[in-house]
Write a protein that holds these residues in place. Sequence first.
Motif, PDB file in Angstrom:
ATOM      1  N   VAL A 185      -1.704  15.253  42.109  1.00  0.00           N
ATOM      2  CA  VAL A 185      -1.558  16.956  42.350  1.00  0.00           C
ATOM      3  C   VAL A 185      -1.031  17.543  41.239  1.00  0.00           C
ATOM      4  O   VAL A 185      -1.392  18.656  41.047  1.00  0.00           O
ATOM      5  CB  VAL A 185       0.206  17.658  43.173  1.00  0.00           C
ATOM      6  N   LEU A 186      -0.141  17.335  40.685  1.00  0.00           N
ATOM      7  CA  LEU A 186       0.248  17.420  38.964  1.00  0.00           C
ATOM      8  C   LEU A 186      -1.891  18.315  38.154  1.00  0.00           C
ATOM      9  O   LEU A 186      -1.720  19.180  37.886  1.00  0.00           O
ATOM     10  CB  LEU A 186       0.418  17.402  38.068  1.00  0.00           C
ATOM     11  N   ARG A 187      -2.240  16.978  38.429  1.00  0.00           N
ATOM     12  CA  ARG A 187      -3.589  16.802  37.563  1.00  0.00           C
ATOM     13  C   ARG A 187      -4.711  17.459  37.872  1.00  0.00           C
ATOM     14  O   ARG A 187      -5.427  18.210  37.626  1.00  0.00           O
ATOM     15  CB  ARG A 187      -4.604  15.584  37.200  1.00  0.00           C
ATOM     16  N   PHE A 188      -4.474  18.190  39.285  1.00  0.00           N
ATOM     17  CA  PHE A 188      -5.945  18.228  40.302  1.00  0.00           C
ATOM     18  C   PHE A 188      -5.393  19.750  40.570  1.00  0.00           C
ATOM     19  O   PHE A 188      -6.322  20.662  41.314  1.00  0.00           O
ATOM     20  CB  PHE A 188      -5.612  17.695  41.125  1.00  0.00           C
ATOM     21  N   THR A 189      -4.633  20.188  40.315  1.00  0.00           N
ATOM     22  CA  THR A 189      -3.636  21.679  41.296  1.00  0.00           C
ATOM     23  C   THR A 189      -3.307  22.454  39.307  1.00  0.00           C
ATOM     24  O   THR A 189      -3.467  23.640  39.963  1.00  0.00           O
ATOM     25  CB  THR A 189      -2.592  21.599  42.116  1.00  0.00           C
ATOM     26  N   LEU A 190      -2.720  21.838  38.549  1.00  0.00           N
ATOM     27  CA  LEU A 190      -2.609  22.559  37.363  1.00  0.00           C
ATOM     28  C   LEU A 190      -2.825  23.391  36.657  1.00  0.00           C
ATOM     29  O   LEU A 190      -3.208  24.479  36.400  1.00  0.00           O
ATOM     30  CB  LEU A 190      -1.284  22.125  36.893  1.00  0.00           C
ATOM     31  N   PRO A 191      -4.214  22.714  36.218  1.00  0.00           N
ATOM     32  CA  PRO A 191      -4.945  23.660  35.980  1.00  0.00           C
ATOM     33  C   PRO A 191      -6.005  25.125  36.438  1.00  0.00           C
ATOM     34  O   PRO A 191      -5.639  26.095  35.551  1.00  0.00           O
ATOM     35  CB  PRO A 191      -6.377  22.937  35.042  1.00  0.00           C
ATOM     36  N   ALA A 240      -5.154  29.414  35.811  1.00  0.00           N
ATOM     37  CA  ALA A 240      -6.274  29.791  35.578  1.00  0.00           C
ATOM     38  C   ALA A 240      -6.415  31.333  36.606  1.00  0.00           C
ATOM     39  O   ALA A 240      -7.109  32.185  35.989  1.00  0.00           O
ATOM     40  CB  ALA A 240      -8.096  29.187  36.137  1.00  0.00           C
ATOM     41  N   MET A 241      -6.252  31.092  38.174  1.00  0.00           N
ATOM     42  CA  MET A 241      -6.065  31.728  38.972  1.00  0.00           C
ATOM     43  C   MET A 241      -5.063  32.494  38.783  1.00  0.00           C
ATOM     44  O   MET A 241      -4.944  34.266  38.438  1.00  0.00           O
ATOM     45  CB  MET A 241      -5.657  31.181  40.118  1.00  0.00           C
ATOM     46  N   LEU A 242      -3.308  32.560  37.788  1.00  0.00           N
ATOM     47  CA  LEU A 242      -3.017  33.703  37.868  1.00  0.00           C
ATOM     48  C   LEU A 242      -2.960  34.689  36.495  1.00  0.00           C
ATOM     49  O   LEU A 242      -2.844  35.304  36.435  1.00  0.00           O
ATOM     50  CB  LEU A 242      -1.522  32.187  37.378  1.00  0.00           C
ATOM     51  N   ASP A 243      -3.724  33.734  35.943  1.00  0.00           N
ATOM     52  CA  ASP A 243      -4.677  34.241  34.353  1.00  0.00           C
ATOM     53  C   ASP A 243      -5.011  35.579  34.741  1.00  0.00           C
ATOM     54  O   ASP A 243      -5.299  36.486  34.514  1.00  0.00           O
ATOM     55  CB  ASP A 243      -4.574  33.616  33.777  1.00  0.00           C
TER      56      ASP A 243
END
Length: 244
Positions: free
Chosen positions: A35-41, A45-48
């Motif tokens: 979950v962390l590996r594939f959702t955090l990046p 990027a989306m929030l930025d």
Amino acid sequence: MAHAVRAFGRNDLIGLRRDSMLRFLVVAPFIYLAVLRFTLPPLTAMLDERYGFELTPYHPLIVSMFLVLGPVGVLGSLAGLMLLEEKDSRTLQALRVTPVAMPVFALYRVATLVAVTTVFVTVAVALSGFMPAAGLPGTAAAGLCAALTAAVVAVLMALAGRNKVEGLAVIRAVGTLLFALPVLPWFLPGAWGLAFGVLPSYWAAKVFWVTAEGGAVWPWLLGGIAVNGAYLILLVRGFARRNR
């Protein structure tokens, strides 16, 4: 001792194969990693892009919640349930008439859990890609503190619960205390975070944060070993005395 370890290990593998809930707990930390590996990046990027919010400075906090404190709860609960299963099946009573003393059994259970949790936290953080290779020794130190806390959780469940249901109720009751409060010091200035040092899980998170900042982890590692070790000694003594 080696014969006892082989016998305990074989019994653990049999128990894991038979119980679907235990099998789920074995794979749960890997779900955290995925979950962390594939959702955090992409989330970063989306929030930025949409809101101009920079999430990167908070990555150490998020990683510590998923890959440092998360395995503490899951693997500690797994070991605690296995201890309670051994109480239910009267395995612990059977040990009284064998050459294996109860402290030896408790030492085997704690040592196995500490080794597995330390390795898992270190490897999981390395595979996550959120910690450079230079930070892996500090991550291993955080993993050791997390592993000791997992042992505290396991023995606490076995000591306070009379069966699996009561053991799960115990971890639910103390879950917020052990796995949510330790993240609050991230937002506190200066040494105020040390007020949370009475929580055994605080030290694993703190060691990881200091590692991410490139600081010296040894004072925090020693603090984690001291606090978790004190809790663990008291709990193991109580567990051995109750099952003598």
